[in-house]
Design an enzyme around this catalytic site. Sequence first.
Site, PDB file in Angstrom:
ATOM      1  N   ASP A 118      21.608  -0.981  33.296  1.00 58.10           N
ATOM      2  CA  ASP A 118      21.039  -2.322  33.396  1.00 58.10           C
ATOM      3  C   ASP A 118      21.444  -2.916  34.734  1.00 58.10           C
ATOM      4  O   ASP A 118      22.516  -2.602  35.263  1.00 58.10           O
ATOM      5  CB  ASP A 118      21.554  -3.214  32.263  1.00 58.10           C
ATOM      6  CG  ASP A 118      21.004  -2.821  30.896  1.00 58.10           C
ATOM      7  OD1 ASP A 118      19.858  -2.331  30.835  1.00 58.10           O
ATOM      8  OD2 ASP A 118      21.709  -3.019  29.902  1.00 58.10           O
ATOM      9  N   ASP A 136      13.420  -2.738  29.635  1.00 60.27           N
ATOM     10  CA  ASP A 136      13.569  -3.893  28.742  1.00 60.27           C
ATOM     11  C   ASP A 136      12.479  -4.926  29.001  1.00 60.27           C
ATOM     12  O   ASP A 136      11.929  -5.515  28.066  1.00 60.27           O
ATOM     13  CB  ASP A 136      14.940  -4.553  28.939  1.00 60.27           C
ATOM     14  CG  ASP A 136      16.097  -3.632  28.612  1.00 60.27           C
ATOM     15  OD1 ASP A 136      15.936  -2.752  27.742  1.00 60.27           O
ATOM     16  OD2 ASP A 136      17.167  -3.806  29.224  1.00 60.27           O
TER      17      ASP A 136
END
Length: 161
Positions: A118, A136
């Site tokens: 991330d 995401d």
Amino acid sequence: MKKKYYISISLLMTIIVLVFDQVSKWLITISMKVGDSYEIIPNFLNITSHRNNGAAWGILSGKMLFFYIITIIILIVLVIFYIKEAQFNLFMQVAISLLFAGALGNFIDRVLHGEVVDFIDTNIFGYDFPIFNIADSSLTIGVIFVIIALIKDAIINKKEV
């Protein structure tokens, strides 16, 4: 005449999202150490190298087998939903393609690295949102598109009654 399935558009959308997702994660892993952060837009957007072996907010951290099984089931369900429910509906097919690409992008990370990379770190209206990635974002946009498509279909079907 409308096409039943827009396979080329769906595949192209999936491939584009997957390439951007995987290349961006690769660039983060080769150029930043975990925890490194660069401010892009003050008090709004940072690029922060982070690893997550769970879901959002670290939920179910370390439960890789669970994520493998659930993701495979979700990918199969998305293909079935695409075939059965998205006929003649380009918008729904794009939505499902975004969901598929997002799920597959994070699945690839889990299989190859045992965790998800991330890096998009936002502060929205004073809330420090969990760090996320392109996969995401694709999942989120796909869910929003599915909801819009379902509402639109419900309104159209209500008018026809």
